[in-house]
Design an enzyme around this catalytic site. Structure first.
Site, mmCIF file in Angstrom:
data_model
loop_
_atom_site.group_PDB
_atom_site.id
_atom_site.type_symbol
_atom_site.label_atom_id
_atom_site.label_comp_id
_atom_site.label_asym_id
_atom_site.label_seq_id
_atom_site.Cartn_x
_atom_site.Cartn_y
_atom_site.Cartn_z
ATOM 1 N N MET A 77 37.584 32.631 47.945
ATOM 2 C CA MET A 77 36.141 32.864 47.871
ATOM 3 C C MET A 77 35.363 32.281 49.050
ATOM 4 O O MET A 77 34.179 31.980 48.929
ATOM 5 C CB MET A 77 35.598 32.324 46.541
ATOM 6 C CG MET A 77 36.254 32.953 45.308
ATOM 7 S SD MET A 77 36.210 34.774 45.256
ATOM 8 C CE MET A 77 34.534 35.027 44.714
ATOM 9 N N ARG A 78 36.001 32.144 50.202
ATOM 10 C CA ARG A 78 35.293 31.718 51.412
ATOM 11 C C ARG A 78 35.206 32.894 52.376
ATOM 12 O O ARG A 78 36.200 33.603 52.580
ATOM 13 C CB ARG A 78 36.020 30.561 52.124
ATOM 14 C CG ARG A 78 36.259 29.331 51.288
ATOM 15 C CD ARG A 78 35.009 28.718 50.713
ATOM 16 N NE ARG A 78 34.071 28.260 51.751
ATOM 17 C CZ ARG A 78 32.828 27.856 51.492
ATOM 18 N NH1 ARG A 78 32.378 27.869 50.251
ATOM 19 N NH2 ARG A 78 32.036 27.463 52.455
ATOM 20 N N ASN B 188 43.283 41.755 51.507
ATOM 21 C CA ASN B 188 42.405 41.161 50.494
ATOM 22 C C ASN B 188 42.361 42.081 49.291
ATOM 23 O O ASN B 188 42.477 43.301 49.432
ATOM 24 C CB ASN B 188 40.981 41.004 51.064
ATOM 25 C CG ASN B 188 40.018 40.405 50.053
ATOM 26 O OD1 ASN B 188 40.349 39.423 49.366
ATOM 27 N ND2 ASN B 188 38.833 40.979 49.934
ATOM 28 N N GLU C 230 44.343 44.939 38.899
ATOM 29 C CA GLU C 230 44.565 44.225 40.172
ATOM 30 C C GLU C 230 46.032 43.803 40.270
ATOM 31 O O GLU C 230 46.675 43.935 41.315
ATOM 32 C CB GLU C 230 43.649 43.006 40.259
ATOM 33 C CG GLU C 230 42.169 43.348 40.266
ATOM 34 C CD GLU C 230 41.285 42.144 40.557
ATOM 35 O OE1 GLU C 230 41.671 41.299 41.378
ATOM 36 O OE2 GLU C 230 40.192 42.052 39.953
ATOM 37 N N ASN D 74 46.277 36.867 40.583
ATOM 38 C CA ASN D 74 46.789 37.833 41.567
ATOM 39 C C ASN D 74 47.895 37.219 42.416
ATOM 40 O O ASN D 74 48.871 37.892 42.753
ATOM 41 C CB ASN D 74 45.646 38.334 42.450
ATOM 42 C CG ASN D 74 44.871 39.453 41.791
ATOM 43 O OD1 ASN D 74 45.384 40.555 41.631
ATOM 44 N ND2 ASN D 74 43.641 39.160 41.373
ATOM 45 N N LEU E 5 35.362 34.375 55.941
ATOM 46 C CA LEU E 5 36.100 33.953 57.137
ATOM 47 C C LEU E 5 35.359 34.401 58.394
ATOM 48 O O LEU E 5 34.702 35.447 58.399
ATOM 49 C CB LEU E 5 37.501 34.563 57.110
ATOM 50 C CG LEU E 5 38.372 34.085 55.938
ATOM 51 C CD1 LEU E 5 39.598 34.979 55.775
ATOM 52 C CD2 LEU E 5 38.796 32.629 56.136
ATOM 53 N N HIS F 72 39.717 43.118 46.270
ATOM 54 C CA HIS F 72 38.297 43.025 45.940
ATOM 55 C C HIS F 72 38.044 43.762 44.620
ATOM 56 O O HIS F 72 38.540 44.886 44.444
ATOM 57 C CB HIS F 72 37.454 43.654 47.061
ATOM 58 C CG HIS F 72 35.991 43.598 46.785
ATOM 59 N ND1 HIS F 72 35.254 42.442 46.940
ATOM 60 C CD2 HIS F 72 35.141 44.532 46.310
ATOM 61 C CE1 HIS F 72 34.001 42.683 46.584
ATOM 62 N NE2 HIS F 72 33.897 43.941 46.203
ATOM 63 N N GLY G 22 44.373 32.135 40.248
ATOM 64 C CA GLY G 22 45.553 32.599 40.954
ATOM 65 C C GLY G 22 46.375 33.643 40.210
ATOM 66 O O GLY G 22 47.574 33.774 40.456
#
Ligand code: GAR
Length: 197
Positions: A90-91, A107, A174, A14, A93, A109, A12
């Protein structure tokens, strides 16, 4: 202030960068929920320490993606979330969930999209012999890692880099990229932001 839910699966960092920025009372948005699909995600405790409501919806408790996503909708609705920020979530959708949040989900990446969508981006960047690498914040659309680009940050690839060394160079970028991109997005700005190391 616009209400933002942050979806995580891991440490977590980010999420913290976003939450710290939104702790500024002059920020146009506030964090209403940190939701993890993993009960052991380190980011849950870090969010709770900041006084942010947290929720866990463990994907392993559901037979398929659609029922997992339906279960996520309950805490998201209760939190009043208007925007979703995926931050190391990390799922994959389904199009149904993505449509429900169309134009309201971002998001981050760890690559310069459209290069290296998907997983293992740092190793793939090294294998490709790239001189630069980086990260992208984009709007989430049904095609994986390919929605409109809202911001990108670039770092050099250095001699002897390993995937971990490269990841450690990208991650702080990031943290520098996502908060200003969210601020701009909430303000209606869609032109991509460029950050150079
Ligand atoms: C970050 O590098 C993020 O870009 C990446 O996971 C890491 C999460 O770190 N996301 C993806 O790979 C999405 N497919 P964090 O939990 O410390 O923010």
């Amino acid at each position: 202030r616009r209400k933002v839910a942050i979806l995580i699966s891991g440490g977590g960092s980010n999420m913290l960068a976003l939450a710290r920025d939104m702790a500024d009372p002059g920020h146009p948005a506030e964090v209403c929920l940190v939701l993890s699909n993993r009960p052991d995600a380190g980011g849950l405790a870090r969010a709770a320490e900041m006084g942010i409501p947290t929720a866990v919806v463990d994907h392993r408790s559901y037979p398929d993606r659609a029922s997992f996503e339906a279960a996520m909708m309950a805490p998201l609705r209760e939190s009043g979330a208007e925007l979703l920020c995926l931050a190391g979530f990390m799922r994959v959708l389904t199009p149904g969930f993505i449509e429900a949040w169309a134009g309201r989900m971002l998001n981050i990446h760890p690559s310069i999209l459209p290069l290296f969508p998907g997983l293992h981006t740092h190793a793939r960047c090294l294998a490709a012999g790239m001189a630069v690498h980086g990260c992208t914040v984009h709007e989430v659309t049904p095609d994986l890692d390919s929605g409109p680009i809202l911001g990108q940050a670039v770092v050099p690839v250095e001699a002897g880099d390993t995937p971990d060394a490269l990841a450690a160079r990208v991650l702080p970028m990031e943290h520098r990229l996502y908060p200003p991109v969210l601020r701009r997005f909430v303000a209606g700005e869609r032109a991509p932001l460029a950050l150079l190391a």
